[in-house]
Design an enzyme around this catalytic site. Structure first.
Site, PDB file in Angstrom:
ATOM      1  N   ASP A  63       0.878  -1.171   0.000  1.00  0.00           N
ATOM      2  CA  ASP A  63       0.000   0.000   0.000  1.00  0.00           C
ATOM      3  C   ASP A  63       0.912   1.216   0.000  1.00  0.00           C
ATOM      4  OD1 ASP A  63      -1.668   2.128   0.545  1.00  0.00           O
ATOM      5  OD2 ASP A  63      -2.715   1.158   2.209  1.00  0.00           O
ATOM      6  N   SER A 141      -1.512  14.054 -15.338  1.00  0.00           N
ATOM      7  CA  SER A 141      -2.749  14.012 -16.107  1.00  0.00           C
ATOM      8  C   SER A 141      -2.947  15.373 -16.756  1.00  0.00           C
ATOM      9  CB  SER A 141      -3.938  13.703 -15.197  1.00  0.00           C
ATOM     10  OG  SER A 141      -5.174  13.952 -15.845  1.00  0.00           O
ATOM     11  N   TYR A 154      -9.126  15.148  -7.690  1.00  0.00           N
ATOM     12  CA  TYR A 154      -8.227  14.445  -8.612  1.00  0.00           C
ATOM     13  C   TYR A 154      -7.288  15.430  -9.296  1.00  0.00           C
ATOM     14  CZ  TYR A 154      -6.656  11.567 -12.520  1.00  0.00           C
ATOM     15  OH  TYR A 154      -5.880  10.894 -13.433  1.00  0.00           O
ATOM     16  N   LYS A 158      -3.123  15.654  -9.122  1.00  0.00           N
ATOM     17  CA  LYS A 158      -2.246  15.549 -10.282  1.00  0.00           C
ATOM     18  C   LYS A 158      -1.435  16.823 -10.486  1.00  0.00           C
ATOM     19  CE  LYS A 158      -3.094  11.322 -11.325  1.00  0.00           C
ATOM     20  NZ  LYS A 158      -2.041  10.297 -11.171  1.00  0.00           N
TER      21      LYS A 158
END
Length: 257
Positions: A63, A141, A154, A158
């Site tokens: 993890d 991204s 998100y 990024k």
């Protein structure tokens, strides 16, 4: 050209989607690939498939949000030989605005997409330094630089990956460590199919076509295309490239006007 023979590469999230394509591409190019995955059985299946195809791959259940776990796995890998390449690919998605994103969702994104990248950098960079250098490739991204609806947490994560890339590239120039990132637009992975099935049951084909059309080139990327760019950036042929973000986006960033 673009060989990785004699190199050892760590790929987080290397058993599915883009990470799987990178693991397969690197193995075909001659690298020994260590797949770091939270899904142990999936990682083992991929490592066995790569080995059966003539490559060298090993699976590690980890993890990445837990620094002690990352340090332990990296220590075991280094005990077998030096690390040359780190690909920080593992990440999770989230849909929501600043208003609709819960604290729990926000913390989850931070723990994996930001802290997870940091944990791997923190664990691997000392070994790259000791080995005289190496390559780090982070998966960012287009959301890091383009406003995308309902992607608040998100996109934030990024953006952090992009700026971590620049910071690491600057700090470790003198140690012969290159650090770049890739910023894909939409890529056709099993995640996309699952997302459509969950959110648009019965309308999967319609919504897939709409998502594909947001790329001016008229389709989503194939994971193998991301893997090919990753291979180049981690190869010796890219030795003059550091501190760069590479949009691989079918024209999404520059041509959507």
């Amino acid at each position: 050209m673009f060989t990785l023979h004699g190199k050892t590469a760590l790929v987080t999230g290397g058993a599915s989607g883009i990470g799987l394509a990178i693991s397969q591409t690197f193995a075909k190019a001659g690298a020994t690939v260590h797949i770091l995955e939270i899904n142990a059985s999936q990682a083992q299946q991929v490592a066995e498939a790569i080995t059966a195809d003539g490559g060298r791959a090993f699976a590690h259940a980890v993890d990445i949000s837990r620094q002690a776990d990352v340090l332990e796995v990296v220590g075991k890998i280094v005990a077998e030989g030096p690390i040359h390449i780190l690909v920080n690919n593992a990440g999770i998605a989230h849909i929501g605005t600043a208003e609709s994103t819960t604290e729990a969702d926000f913390d989850r994104i931070v723990s994996v997409n930001i802290k997870g990248v940091y944990n791997c950098l923190h664990a691997v960079i000392p070994h790259l330094k000791a080995n005289g250098g190496g390559v780090i490739l982070n998966m960012a991204s287009v959301a890091a630089t383009i406003g995308i609806p309902d992607r608040f947490a998100y996109s934030m994560s990024k953006g952090a990956v992009l700026t971590m890339t620049l910071s690491v590239a600057k700090d470790y120039l003198k140690h012969n460590i290159r650090c770049n990132c890739i910023s894909p637009a939409r890529v056709h992975t099993p995640f996309v199919d699952g997302f459509l099935a969950k959110n648009y049951p019965g309308r999967e084909e319609e919504m897939f076509a709409k998502l594909a059309a947001t790329q001016p080139i008229g389709r989503m990327a194939k994971p193998s295309e991301i893997g090919a760019l990753a291979l180049y950036l981690c190869s010796d042929e890219a030795g003059f490239i550091t501190g760069c973000d590479y949009p691989i986006d079918g024209g999404f960033t520059r041509l959507n006007n």
